[in-house]
Design an enzyme around this catalytic site. Structure first.
Site, PDB file in Angstrom:
ATOM      1  N   ASN A 188       0.815  -1.218   0.000  1.00  0.00           N
ATOM      2  CA  ASN A 188       0.000   0.000   0.000  1.00  0.00           C
ATOM      3  C   ASN A 188       0.853   1.274   0.000  1.00  0.00           C
ATOM      4  O   ASN A 188       0.429   2.315   0.489  1.00  0.00           O
ATOM      5  CB  ASN A 188      -0.953   0.013   1.201  1.00  0.00           C
ATOM      6  N   ARG A 189       2.047   1.151  -0.542  1.00  0.00           N
ATOM      7  CA  ARG A 189       2.997   2.262  -0.629  1.00  0.00           C
ATOM      8  C   ARG A 189       3.445   2.761   0.750  1.00  0.00           C
ATOM      9  O   ARG A 189       3.969   3.865   0.875  1.00  0.00           O
ATOM     10  CB  ARG A 189       2.408   3.438  -1.430  1.00  0.00           C
ATOM     11  N   LEU A 190       3.264   1.953   1.765  1.00  0.00           N
ATOM     12  CA  LEU A 190       3.752   2.297   3.106  1.00  0.00           C
ATOM     13  C   LEU A 190       5.158   1.733   3.259  1.00  0.00           C
ATOM     14  O   LEU A 190       5.399   0.770   3.993  1.00  0.00           O
ATOM     15  CB  LEU A 190       2.796   1.758   4.177  1.00  0.00           C
TER      16      LEU A 190
END
Length: 212
Positions: free
Chosen positions: A190-192
């Site tokens: 989640n692009r974290l």
């Protein structure tokens, strides 16, 4: 305009946790490099070296890391090359190891300093003879009319040094980049992404997590 905004993938490999990060960034770099080598990535020691010219224009190129330790990261080059000329004017550089296939990258900032002739010679004599000859042939970054000119010059020097050792060219050397910061990036779902940066101050390393 060509729209490529839909090119994306999910980063699913495990992230970094603060308790897993050693106090010394070189220890972590060594661990990551071993992971990269085991993954059979082509050219695991390839890194982008960014320098800046007299107008402030940055330029990047790929070179190979040849040695490293707590003192810095070492690469070799023609001292008449564009990178060497730009380092002479501004020794602040950055390095980037783009290990994207395993969702990792390492970004380093620091100052480049010339290696001693002893250090350069030690590495030069360890190179294959053809690579030693190539160092004599190429006036790196200068224009040439055709590739044939380069190949003819290589054959000329190959014949010249056929029966003996290849001497170290006076214009060939290397740099040690003494790091002021080393950032480790691990792709996350989640692009974290997980980002940790080590900064060097007064002989010690500090570390902190950065927002992705």
């Amino acid at each position: 305009m060509t729209d490529i905004s839909d090119i994306r993938r999910e980063y699913t490999l495990s992230g970094n946790h603060h308790e897993d990060m050693p106090d010394d960034p070189v220890t972590l770099f060594t661990h990551w490099l071993e992971v990269v080598k085991a993954s059979e990535i082509a050219d695991p020691t390839a890194m982008s070296v960014a320098t800046v010219d007299e107008t402030g224009q940055p330029f990047q190129r790929i070179v190979l890391l040849k040695r490293y330790d707590e003192q810095g990261f070492i690469f070799f080059t023609n001292l008449g090359s564009r990178k060497a000329q730009q380092i002479e004017g501004n020794a602040k550089v950055s390095l980037l190891f783009p290990w994207q296939s395993i969702d990792k990258q390492v970004a380093i900032t620091g100052v480049a300093e010339l290696l001693s002739k002893k250090e350069v010679l030690k590495y030069f004599i360890s190179r294959p003879k053809e690579s030693q000859i190539a160092a004599w042939v190429s006036k790196q970054s200068s224009p040439i009319s055709t590739r044939q000119v380069l190949e003819s010059k290589f054959n000329e020097f190959k014949a010249k040094f056929a029966n003996g050792d290849v001497p170290l060219p006076h214009f060939w050397g290397g740099y040690r980049v003494r790091p002021s910061s080393i950032e480790f990036w691990q792709g996350g779902e989640n692009r974290l992404h997980d980002r940790f940066i080590y900064t060097h101050s007064e002989g010690n390393w500090g570390k902190s997590r950065l927002a992705p």
